[in-house]
Enzyme design. Sequence first.
Site, PDB file in Angstrom:
ATOM      1  N   LYS A 172       0.853  -1.183   0.000  1.00 43.25           N
ATOM      2  CA  LYS A 172       0.000   0.000   0.000  1.00 43.25           C
ATOM      3  C   LYS A 172       0.891   1.235   0.000  1.00 43.25           C
ATOM      4  CE  LYS A 172      -1.810   2.904   2.671  1.00 43.25           C
ATOM      5  NZ  LYS A 172      -1.938   4.090   1.772  1.00 43.25           N
ATOM      6  N   GLU A 247       9.576   1.479  11.033  1.00 40.53           N
ATOM      7  CA  GLU A 247      10.627   2.483  10.871  1.00 40.53           C
ATOM      8  C   GLU A 247       9.917   3.825  10.966  1.00 40.53           C
ATOM      9  OE1 GLU A 247      12.498   5.381   9.889  1.00 40.53           O
ATOM     10  OE2 GLU A 247      12.489   4.722   7.810  1.00 40.53           O
ATOM     11  N   CYS A 281      13.755  10.733   7.698  1.00 45.11           N
ATOM     12  CA  CYS A 281      13.857  10.430   9.128  1.00 45.11           C
ATOM     13  C   CYS A 281      15.301  10.466   9.625  1.00 45.11           C
ATOM     14  CB  CYS A 281      13.253   9.056   9.418  1.00 45.11           C
ATOM     15  SG  CYS A 281      11.488   8.962   9.078  1.00 45.11           S
ATOM     16  N   GLU A 373      10.334  16.387  15.405  1.00 43.47           N
ATOM     17  CA  GLU A 373      10.659  16.129  14.000  1.00 43.47           C
ATOM     18  C   GLU A 373       9.866  17.078  13.108  1.00 43.47           C
ATOM     19  OE1 GLU A 373      11.467  12.299  11.205  1.00 43.47           O
ATOM     20  OE2 GLU A 373       9.553  12.319  12.269  1.00 43.47           O
TER      21      GLU A 373
END
Length: 471
Positions: A172, A247, A281, A373
């Site tokens: 997906k 992750e 990331c 973040e």
Amino acid sequence: MNRSHRPSERHPVSDALAPDHLRVLNPATEETVAIVPAATRDDVDTAVARAAAAQRAWAAAAPADRARLLRRFAAVVDGHIEELAQLEVAEAGHTIGNARWEAGNVRDLLDFAAGGVERLSGRQIPVPGGIDVTFLEPLGVIGVIAPWNFPLPIAAWGLAPALAAGNAVLLKPAETTPLTALRLAELALEAGIPEHLFQVLPGHGAVAGDALVEHPGVAKIVFTGSTRVGKQIMAKCADRVKRVTLELGGKSPNIVFADADLDAAAAAAPMAFLDNTGQDCCARTRILVQRSAYDRFLELLVPGIEAVRVGDPADEKTQMGPLISRAQLDRVRSYVTDDLTTVRGTAPESPGFWYPPTLVTDVDPTAPVAAEEVFGPVAVVLPFEDEEDAVRLANATEYGLSGSLWTRDVGRALRVSRAVAAGNLSVNSHSSVRYWTPFGGYKQSGLGRELGPDALTAFTETKNVFISTEA
């Protein structure tokens, strides 16, 4: 399910779109690139049933035959590198150089995984009274939920080793970036990968994504994305005792000691957080500099930030493209408030989701821009006193995905590397990801490891068999 996309003429973004379709926008122009049918829960049910049947035949095939088909898949991808790269530019806004590398990485991952098919072996364990052996058996149907920031390579991180280990894969892609995944599925069929073994399910996370996570016929979920969504997926998988690899987020440090080659460290720092427009990331968004070298390092760093070329991602000379969406642009803007001291580069003022390279100085380490973040082209610079202070600052975050340190002292490099709580560290370099080596995070950056020599085993179950030899 592999549904072909329908290219569209420049529909205004405000055009109404039914919930059973996805609109793909070009982030550099805000123009509609394609409209793609969105998978329903029924589509997921059908795909799982077909994948399960295909997987049984695939697992029963000779290892050499599976390896041969994966190498053929890699060869077909290699013949379509430019096509895949151009799709990545159009749907994700990646610079063309990055996009070509990403498409090539898919090829390399398939080749690497193919090499592991015939080496995926169990063990013979010495025991009294008989022989004990283990078998590494495929899990079955794997659900891979890929992100929009690196649509091609991260999809392949799950796809390649899962297929190599004898599983079927349902992919997906993110709502904003389904086109490369759809094309990859077509190339798989062209290469001879059995029908239904690898299917793409473009759709909304709350529909197709949830259906994959909750489906009893899906043995494992591989998810790359935000920590918030990762926690939700983990909770749903826990309810079903379903395996999961996550992750998630990062707020990676770039630690520069006074004894480092400051010129080299400053030259490398800009693209360590500006590559892919900071939507990474592993981006080194917290630049920690020893106080005695702080002023000199800033003198070297600032011109590099100001000189970064931001613009048309299809231009070979462009270093940084747009953000993925209006929502992401608004998110990044919300972090860089007017009270902050900043150094900025330039960005186009034309349509598109543009934000300039931005460096924040004189900021509290606990401020949101320094602690959370941002996922955009923004970094903070913070001073530290000594090794102990550097490690304290580096670990003062809920994340632990990646990081770098710059020093000429090998002993210091080893001490600090062991002390920083992160899964992937580099010394005098900003390299985080290689398909030969394991990748994953500490703390809330994720769970499990991808890539590397053990990638295939993450998609297997260990079966132990004892054979008595006693009369």
